[in-house]
Write an enzyme that holds these catalytic residues in place. Structure first.
Site, short mmCIF file in Angstrom:
data_model
loop_
_atom_site.label_atom_id
_atom_site.label_comp_id
_atom_site.label_asym_id
_atom_site.label_seq_id
_atom_site.Cartn_x
_atom_site.Cartn_y
_atom_site.Cartn_z
N LYS A 180 -2.89 -20.16 -13.43
CA LYS A 180 -3.04 -18.72 -13.63
C LYS A 180 -1.95 -18.24 -14.59
CE LYS A 180 -4.50 -14.93 -10.58
NZ LYS A 180 -4.40 -14.39 -9.19
O1 G3P Z 1 -4.41 -11.70 -7.08
C1 G3P Z 1 -4.91 -10.89 -8.11
C2 G3P Z 1 -5.42 -9.57 -7.59
O2 G3P Z 1 -6.51 -9.80 -6.72
C3 G3P Z 1 -4.34 -8.74 -6.92
O3 G3P Z 1 -4.95 -7.66 -6.28
O4 G3P Z 1 -4.71 -6.00 -4.43
O5 G3P Z 1 -2.63 -6.94 -5.53
O6 G3P Z 1 -4.13 -5.34 -6.77
P1 G3P Z 1 -4.06 -6.43 -5.73
#
Ligand code: G3P
Length: 219
Positions: free
Chosen positions: A83
């Site tokens: 990633k």
């Molecule tokens: O891991 C990537 C993404 O899904 C993070 O989401 O909830 O931290 O905005 P969030």
């Protein structure tokens, strides 16, 4: 559309696997920190639990160091996807990994132009963050619609649209209606997708009516 679980919590992931709908896992530095575990150990454990892609994120910001970190992460397991942040250095590393046939997930995507450039850099997956746009009163789903439209315009774009930062069932529903390839969601949201009060109420009625028959299907 297929489902990834956005978590580094092995127990939470494990509890969902028997439903047979988890096609992979995504992690990020915040999720690894939340797990309290060593990244190499927890990613290796998750990669052994699921056959699909497991995203593990670099923390370097310069291309050369990103590549070194990504190579170490990719060595964890054959289903580990590296990633990378959607930055100039992240995309230079993405292009390198594409040439090495190492799968990448380019993350922190917040515009359709970012997604297009990431696709042209050879990203295996691109992760636009729906929820974080909604959080600042921008239309996250509109971004997904734009990326899906652009990717569908060009048959030579192989990059998979992986909707991330999905906050609720509507985000998941709209991602599917846009034709996204994957959505990555927290365990609690996957459970929310299958809950419906009429299902619960209907099952209660069936069981009450059945109980009145005095019959048993198995002894
Ligand atoms: O891991 C990537 C993404 O899904 C993070 O989401 O909830 O931290 O905005 P969030």
């Amino acid at each position: 559309m297929k489902f990834f679980i956005d978590s580094a919590d092995v127990e939470s992931i494990s509890q969902l696997l028997d439903m047979g709908v988890v096609d992979g896992v995504t992690t990020n530095p915040s999720l690894i920190a939340k797990s309290g575990r060593n990244i190499f150990e927890v990613v290796a454990e998750i990669a052994a639990m699921v056959s699909g892609p497991v995203s593990a994120e670099v923390v370097a910001t310069e291309a050369e160091k990103i590549i070194k970190e990504g190579m170490k992460l990719a060595e964890i397991s054959g289903n580990v996807v590296v990633k990378l942040p959607l930055t100039f250095d992240g995309l230079k590393a993405c292009s390198y990994f594409a040439k090495q046939k190492i799968r990448t997930n380019v993350t922190l995507c917040f515009s359709a132009t970012q997604a297009l450039v990431a696709a042209r850099a050879g990203a295996s997956f691109v992760s636009p963050f729906v929820g974080r746009l909604d959080d600042i009163s921008q239309d996250g789903i509109a971004l997904i619609e734009d990326i899906a439209t652009i990717f569908n315009n060009y048959s030579d774009i192989d990059t998979k649209l992986l909707v991330a930062s999905a906050r609720n069932p509507i985000h998941v529903l709209m991602a599917a209606k846009c034709g996204a390839d994957f959505v990555t969601i927290q365990p609690k949201l996957l459970m929310a997708l299958i809950k419906h009060p009429l299902t619960d109420k209907g099952l209660e009625i069936f069981l009450n009516d059945w109980a009145a028959t005095g019959q048993k299907i198995t002894s």
